[in-house]
Design a protein around this motif. Structure first.
Motif, short mmCIF file in Angstrom:
data_model
loop_
_atom_site.label_atom_id
_atom_site.label_comp_id
_atom_site.label_asym_id
_atom_site.label_seq_id
_atom_site.Cartn_x
_atom_site.Cartn_y
_atom_site.Cartn_z
N PRO A 411 48.15 36.25 41.92
CA PRO A 411 49.42 36.81 42.42
C PRO A 411 49.70 38.23 41.93
O PRO A 411 50.31 39.01 42.66
N VAL A 412 49.26 38.56 40.71
CA VAL A 412 49.51 39.92 40.21
C VAL A 412 48.71 40.94 41.03
O VAL A 412 49.22 42.02 41.36
N THR A 413 47.48 40.60 41.40
CA THR A 413 46.69 41.48 42.25
C THR A 413 47.30 41.57 43.64
O THR A 413 47.37 42.67 44.23
N GLN A 414 47.74 40.46 44.19
CA GLN A 414 48.39 40.47 45.49
C GLN A 414 49.63 41.36 45.47
O GLN A 414 49.87 42.15 46.40
N ASN A 415 50.41 41.26 44.40
CA ASN A 415 51.63 42.05 44.29
C ASN A 415 51.31 43.54 44.13
O ASN A 415 52.02 44.40 44.66
N ALA A 416 50.23 43.84 43.38
CA ALA A 416 49.84 45.25 43.20
C ALA A 416 49.44 45.88 44.53
O ALA A 416 49.79 47.03 44.83
N VAL A 417 48.67 45.15 45.34
CA VAL A 417 48.28 45.64 46.66
C VAL A 417 49.49 45.81 47.57
O VAL A 417 49.62 46.80 48.30
N LEU A 418 50.41 44.86 47.49
CA LEU A 418 51.64 44.95 48.29
C LEU A 418 52.47 46.17 47.90
O LEU A 418 52.97 46.89 48.77
N ASP A 419 52.59 46.42 46.60
CA ASP A 419 53.36 47.59 46.15
C ASP A 419 52.68 48.89 46.54
O ASP A 419 53.35 49.86 46.91
N ALA A 420 51.36 48.93 46.46
CA ALA A 420 50.62 50.17 46.72
C ALA A 420 50.53 50.49 48.21
O ALA A 420 50.62 51.66 48.60
N CYS A 421 50.35 49.47 49.04
CA CYS A 421 50.11 49.68 50.46
C CYS A 421 51.32 49.40 51.34
O CYS A 421 51.36 49.84 52.49
N GLY A 422 52.26 48.64 50.80
CA GLY A 422 53.41 48.25 51.62
C GLY A 422 53.09 47.12 52.57
O GLY A 422 53.94 46.70 53.35
N VAL A 423 51.86 46.66 52.55
CA VAL A 423 51.41 45.57 53.42
C VAL A 423 50.70 44.53 52.57
O VAL A 423 49.90 44.88 51.69
N ALA A 424 50.97 43.28 52.82
CA ALA A 424 50.37 42.19 52.03
C ALA A 424 48.96 41.90 52.54
O ALA A 424 48.71 40.85 53.15
N TRP A 425 48.03 42.85 52.28
CA TRP A 425 46.66 42.67 52.76
C TRP A 425 46.01 41.43 52.15
O TRP A 425 45.14 40.80 52.79
N LEU A 426 46.37 41.07 50.96
CA LEU A 426 45.80 39.89 50.30
C LEU A 426 46.72 38.68 50.38
O LEU A 426 46.49 37.68 49.71
N GLY A 427 47.75 38.78 51.19
CA GLY A 427 48.71 37.68 51.30
C GLY A 427 49.90 37.88 50.38
O GLY A 427 49.88 38.72 49.49
N GLU A 428 50.91 37.09 50.61
CA GLU A 428 52.09 37.14 49.75
C GLU A 428 51.73 36.61 48.36
O GLU A 428 50.96 35.65 48.24
N PRO A 429 52.28 37.23 47.31
CA PRO A 429 51.96 36.77 45.94
C PRO A 429 52.29 35.29 45.73
O PRO A 429 53.40 34.86 46.01
N MET A 430 51.31 34.58 45.23
CA MET A 430 51.48 33.13 44.95
C MET A 430 51.83 32.96 43.47
O MET A 430 50.99 32.62 42.64
N TRP A 431 53.10 33.23 43.14
CA TRP A 431 53.52 33.23 41.74
C TRP A 431 53.44 31.86 41.08
O TRP A 431 53.54 31.75 39.85
N GLN A 432 53.26 30.83 41.88
CA GLN A 432 53.19 29.49 41.30
C GLN A 432 51.86 29.21 40.61
O GLN A 432 51.72 28.25 39.86
N LEU A 433 50.86 30.09 40.84
CA LEU A 433 49.55 29.86 40.23
C LEU A 433 49.60 30.15 38.73
O LEU A 433 50.19 31.12 38.30
N GLY A 434 48.96 29.29 37.97
CA GLY A 434 48.92 29.47 36.52
C GLY A 434 47.53 29.23 35.98
O GLY A 434 46.66 30.10 36.03
#
Length: 507
Positions: A411-434
């Motif tokens: 999820p942290v990588t997904q969120n970083a891509v979302l912040d950088a590109c403005g588009v969820a290229w890797l999907g929405e962050p799955m914060w439930q993953l541990g």
């Protein structure tokens, strides 16, 4: 019938090839893997991805979200990197030093300016690295680096800068051998690895006249010549070991960065990555190439103590009891700042405690085994046996954070891509993953510390047999008691509530 010089050389090469046939497992003989490692650019192929990852960590640490569990710099540094380092060392050896990205900038800089200075003779020991090792542990706790992305990024930048400055000014691998605290940690940990860079057949080395494994291979030099002809230095086409480890006399993984320069330099293909029992090199005595006699080096003893007792201290500092202790000391002394309290804790844990315990064990050993050698000599001889239990505690501690938070990178990588590109290229962050549940990780922690305890006892037993053959059990008993005490202390610490640092659970 006459035999030509060419036929003689061919026969010699054939004999060497037969002598170099594997006498057990050799990683360089494994199809695919061996070919990759023998490739001249194998290390660079590992360093480039690590450099790219380090660049991402620095950028995200400095410019990304300053909430630690959402920052790649913090998460990769304090959760994934540390956990993977100890686990990979346990399975395959000092792979991180082999893939170390800090060496790439210095390689580029050395193309412009070769270093001309020699490392100061008085500092050719482990004391600079010991001081930096303790300093990193202290700063990590004092400034809560695990929760500070910007300072974590600056620490990485500072590390690149320090490696660059030292190795641009000083010849050979001075930063790795004398300065780098991470390298010292890896050197000691890799003594528990099952793999070692070593000579395949010593008879081949006995016939070698060029010693390319340490001198390097030089353009224009014949097979029997030294690296200089008529006083003129020849250009290097493959350097030898920069850490001054002469392979025929090398013992174990201490000071070995797995750079593979010696493997590429050897003209006889007489160097392999072979298997050996984990920890066995710690029990060996006598001179070692590039290190001398460990039993005569108090700096190495101090490094082993900081490594072992630092493992307990670093884990204890992440538990609930340490906060209660600091609060009690603050109330008793009236102090309103943390650094004196934390400093006192470090002095007790890294100086007073090991001094008392090792002095007691050495006195007991001298009396029980009827030894006449000085007390410090006994301490130096047996201190190496603490390394396995120390490594077991580091494994348990770092393994806890890694296994309980290993999926948080997604999820942290997904969120970083979302912040950088403005588009969820890797999907929405799955914060439930541990990661793995604590119920599974806890028994694994105990198992890893048991591994360390067994290793320490085996090393101490072999040292006791060498020190007092007729009274080995008497010499061994004090150190076995010390190892068990450290193991029980580790078990108690791991049973305490521990900060889930670097994850959303701990934020």
């Amino acid at each position: 019938m006459t035999v030509s010089a060419g036929e003689t050389r061919s026969a010699s090469r054939a004999a060497r090839a037969i002598a170099s046939e594997p006498r057990g497992f050799d990683l360089l003989r494994v199809p695919g893997v061996g070919r990759l490692l023998r490739w001249r650019h194998a290390r660079l192929a590992l360093q480039l991805p690590m450099l790219a990852i380090a660049g991402v960590m620095i950028v995200h640490a400095l410019l990304g979200p300053q909430l630690a569990p959402k920052n790649l710099g913090v998460l990769l540094t304090w959760v994934h990197f540390r956990g993977l380092v100890v686990l990979v060392i346990l399975l395959a050896g000092n792979v991180f030093c082999m893939a170390c990205p800090f060496m790439l900038p210095r390689e580029l800089a050395r193309r412009l300016r070769m270093p001309t200075w020699s490392w100061p003779r008085r500092l050719r020991n482990k004391w600079p690295a010991i001081v930096l090792f303790v300093a990193v542990l202290f700063v990590y706790e004092l400034f809560d680096l695990w929760g500070e992305p910007w300072w974590t990024g600056m620490l990485i930048v500072g590390y690149f800068g320090a490696a660059l400055v030292v190795d641009v000014l000083f010849r050979n691998a001075s930063f790795c051998k004398y300065v780098c605290p991470v390298g010292q940690f890896n050197f000691l940990s890799s003594t528990m690895s099952p793999l070692e860079v070593t000579v395949r057949d010593h008879a081949v080395c006995a016939d070698c006249t060029t010693r390319d494994c340490i001198r390097g291979r030089h353009a224009g030099a014949p097979d029997h010549a030294s690296p200089a002809a008529d006083g003129i230095a020849l250009p290097v086409i493959q350097r030898g070991c920069e850490l001054h480890l002469f392979l025929p006399r090398k013992k174990g993984n201490l000071d070995c960065t797995f750079c593979l320069d010696c493997i590429h330099a050897c003209p006889h293909e007489n160097i392999g990555i072979t298997a050996r029992p984990p920890g066995s090199q710690l029990a060996e005595h006598g001179p070692r190439s590039g290190l001398g006699r460990l039993e005569n080096r108090f700096d190495f003893t101090a490094l082993a103590l900081v490594f072992t007792f630092g493992a307990l201290l670093n884990a204890f500092a992440m538990t609930s009891p340490v906060y209660a202790l600091e609060h009690w000391v603050a109330g008793w002394t009236g102090l309103t700042v943390e650094w004196p309290i934390l400093g006192a804790l470090f002095v007790v844990a890294l100086v007073l405690e090991p001094a008392l315990l090792l002095t007691a064990a050495a006195l007991w050993t001298r009396a029980a085994a009827h030894l006449t050698e000085p007390l410090l000599a006994v301490v130096n001889r047996f201190a190496r046996s603490l390394v396995p239990i120390g490594f077991g505690i580091w494994l348990a501690h770092y393994g806890f954070h890694f296994f309980t938070g290993m999926l948080t990178i997604v999820p942290v990588t997904q969120n970083a891509v979302l912040d950088a590109c403005g588009v969820a290229w890797l999907g929405e962050p799955m914060w439930q993953l541990g990661g793995l549940p604590v119920a599974i990780v806890d028994p694994l922690e105990i198992l890893l510390m048991v591994f360390g305890l067994v290793g320490s006892c085996l090393v101490a037993w072999r040292i006791a047999c060498q020190t007092a053959p007729q009274r080995a059990a008497h010499a061994f008993a004090p150190w076995a008691c010390l190892h068990v005490a450290l193991f029980l202390a580790g078990c108690w610490i791991m049973a305490q509530p521990m900060d889930m640092r670097g994850t959303l659970i701990g934020s």
